[in-house]
Design a protein around this motif. Sequence first.
Motif, PDB file in Angstrom:
ATOM      1  N   UNK A 192       7.031  15.746   6.147  1.00 51.64           N
ATOM      2  CA  UNK A 192       6.852  15.678   4.696  1.00 51.64           C
ATOM      3  C   UNK A 192       5.419  15.301   4.315  1.00 51.64           C
ATOM      4  N   UNK A 193       4.560  15.164   5.326  1.00 50.59           N
ATOM      5  CA  UNK A 193       3.161  14.804   5.122  1.00 50.59           C
ATOM      6  C   UNK A 193       3.009  13.451   4.417  1.00 50.59           C
ATOM      7  N   UNK A 194       3.843  12.487   4.837  1.00 51.82           N
ATOM      8  CA  UNK A 194       3.754  11.130   4.308  1.00 51.82           C
ATOM      9  C   UNK A 194       3.109  10.183   5.310  1.00 51.82           C
ATOM     10  N   UNK A 195       3.360  10.435   6.589  1.00 53.22           N
ATOM     11  CA  UNK A 195       2.688   9.677   7.642  1.00 53.22           C
ATOM     12  C   UNK A 195       2.137  10.665   8.667  1.00 53.22           C
ATOM     13  N   UNK A 196       1.161  10.196   9.424  1.00 54.19           N
ATOM     14  CA  UNK A 196       0.578  11.044  10.468  1.00 54.19           C
ATOM     15  C   UNK A 196       0.501  10.272  11.770  1.00 54.19           C
ATOM     16  N   UNK A 197       0.621  11.020  12.863  1.00 54.56           N
ATOM     17  CA  UNK A 197       0.506  10.444  14.196  1.00 54.56           C
ATOM     18  C   UNK A 197      -0.955  10.485  14.595  1.00 54.56           C
ATOM     19  N   UNK A 198      -1.457   9.373  15.058  1.00 53.55           N
ATOM     20  CA  UNK A 198      -2.794   9.336  15.654  1.00 53.55           C
ATOM     21  C   UNK A 198      -2.590   8.973  17.111  1.00 53.55           C
ATOM     22  N   UNK A 199      -2.808   9.963  17.950  1.00 58.92           N
ATOM     23  CA  UNK A 199      -2.519   9.825  19.374  1.00 58.92           C
ATOM     24  C   UNK A 199      -3.128   8.552  19.952  1.00 58.92           C
ATOM     25  N   UNK A 200      -2.262   7.766  20.573  1.00 62.90           N
ATOM     26  CA  UNK A 200      -2.700   6.547  21.234  1.00 62.90           C
ATOM     27  C   UNK A 200      -2.946   5.379  20.295  1.00 62.90           C
ATOM     28  N   UNK A 201      -2.809   5.602  18.993  1.00 67.67           N
ATOM     29  CA  UNK A 201      -3.091   4.533  18.020  1.00 67.67           C
ATOM     30  C   UNK A 201      -1.840   4.159  17.235  1.00 67.67           C
ATOM     31  N   UNK A 202      -1.080   5.162  16.770  1.00 66.87           N
ATOM     32  CA  UNK A 202       0.132   4.879  16.017  1.00 66.87           C
ATOM     33  C   UNK A 202       0.337   5.830  14.856  1.00 66.87           C
ATOM     34  N   UNK A 203       1.180   5.420  13.944  1.00 68.18           N
ATOM     35  CA  UNK A 203       1.511   6.208  12.750  1.00 68.18           C
ATOM     36  C   UNK A 203       0.872   5.536  11.544  1.00 68.18           C
ATOM     37  N   UNK A 204       0.293   6.361  10.668  1.00 65.44           N
ATOM     38  CA  UNK A 204      -0.413   5.852   9.491  1.00 65.44           C
ATOM     39  C   UNK A 204       0.024   6.608   8.245  1.00 65.44           C
ATOM     40  N   UNK A 205       0.025   5.898   7.108  1.00 65.84           N
ATOM     41  CA  UNK A 205       0.339   6.515   5.825  1.00 65.84           C
ATOM     42  C   UNK A 205      -0.830   7.411   5.431  1.00 65.84           C
ATOM     43  N   UNK A 206      -0.546   8.663   5.092  1.00 59.09           N
ATOM     44  CA  UNK A 206      -1.601   9.616   4.740  1.00 59.09           C
ATOM     45  C   UNK A 206      -2.025   9.436   3.283  1.00 59.09           C
ATOM     46  N   UNK A 207      -3.263   9.786   2.976  1.00 61.66           N
ATOM     47  CA  UNK A 207      -3.710   9.729   1.583  1.00 61.66           C
ATOM     48  C   UNK A 207      -2.841  10.640   0.703  1.00 61.66           C
ATOM     49  N   UNK A 208      -2.498  10.160  -0.467  1.00 60.99           N
ATOM     50  CA  UNK A 208      -1.680  10.934  -1.397  1.00 60.99           C
ATOM     51  C   UNK A 208      -0.183  10.812  -1.164  1.00 60.99           C
ATOM     52  N   UNK A 209       0.240  10.060  -0.150  1.00 62.50           N
ATOM     53  CA  UNK A 209       1.666   9.964   0.182  1.00 62.50           C
ATOM     54  C   UNK A 209       2.479   9.367  -0.961  1.00 62.50           C
ATOM     55  N   UNK A 210       1.988   8.310  -1.560  1.00 63.74           N
ATOM     56  CA  UNK A 210       2.724   7.647  -2.632  1.00 63.74           C
ATOM     57  C   UNK A 210       2.915   8.608  -3.809  1.00 63.74           C
ATOM     58  N   UNK A 211       1.885   9.349  -4.156  1.00 67.85           N
ATOM     59  CA  UNK A 211       1.971  10.328  -5.242  1.00 67.85           C
ATOM     60  C   UNK A 211       2.966  11.440  -4.941  1.00 67.85           C
ATOM     61  N   UNK A 212       3.018  11.880  -3.677  1.00 73.09           N
ATOM     62  CA  UNK A 212       3.988  12.918  -3.293  1.00 73.09           C
ATOM     63  C   UNK A 212       5.421  12.399  -3.425  1.00 73.09           C
ATOM     64  N   UNK A 213       5.616  11.133  -3.087  1.00 79.53           N
ATOM     65  CA  UNK A 213       6.955  10.549  -3.215  1.00 79.53           C
ATOM     66  C   UNK A 213       7.338  10.460  -4.692  1.00 79.53           C
ATOM     67  N   UNK A 214       6.413  10.023  -5.540  1.00 77.53           N
ATOM     68  CA  UNK A 214       6.684   9.947  -6.979  1.00 77.53           C
ATOM     69  C   UNK A 214       7.057  11.329  -7.508  1.00 77.53           C
ATOM     70  N   UNK A 215       6.287  12.346  -7.145  1.00 80.63           N
ATOM     71  CA  UNK A 215       6.558  13.713  -7.606  1.00 80.63           C
ATOM     72  C   UNK A 215       7.929  14.193  -7.127  1.00 80.63           C
TER      73      UNK A 215
END
Length: 126
Positions: A64-87
């Motif tokens: 859903x393009x809300x979080x992204x995997x960064x190999x070897x680092x973890x999962x991070x919230x992507x920019x614009x995620x909160x707005x996509x959820x609101x929409x």
Amino acid sequence: MKKMQFNFNSTEPIYLQVAEQIEEAIFARTFSEGEQVPSTTEISKEFHINPATVLKGMNILVDANLIEKRRGVGMFVVPGAQGRIVEKRRNQFYDDYVKNLVSEARKLHITKPELAQLIERGFQAK
């Protein structure tokens, strides 16, 4: 770790609960854009959930393009995620409530101005 709760007696699958819990935390800005979310391992250990189940829920959010995997680092919230959820939730609100409200108003021969007055009355009610 930020507060999460799972209902193991629910008919809703745990992986969906994982996705919903993290999505809700992003929506409420508990997890900010760019912030790391708890790892699959952290969630699975703390809540005694199979890591594959947790990952399945997280992958829903990746898709859903809300979080992204960064190999070897973890999962991070992507920019614009909160707005996509609101929409998404606004669209869901329209589909779940507004369409039915208008349909029922038409059946009751409530005019658009009358419906607007009723909605205004609802906003004024405490």
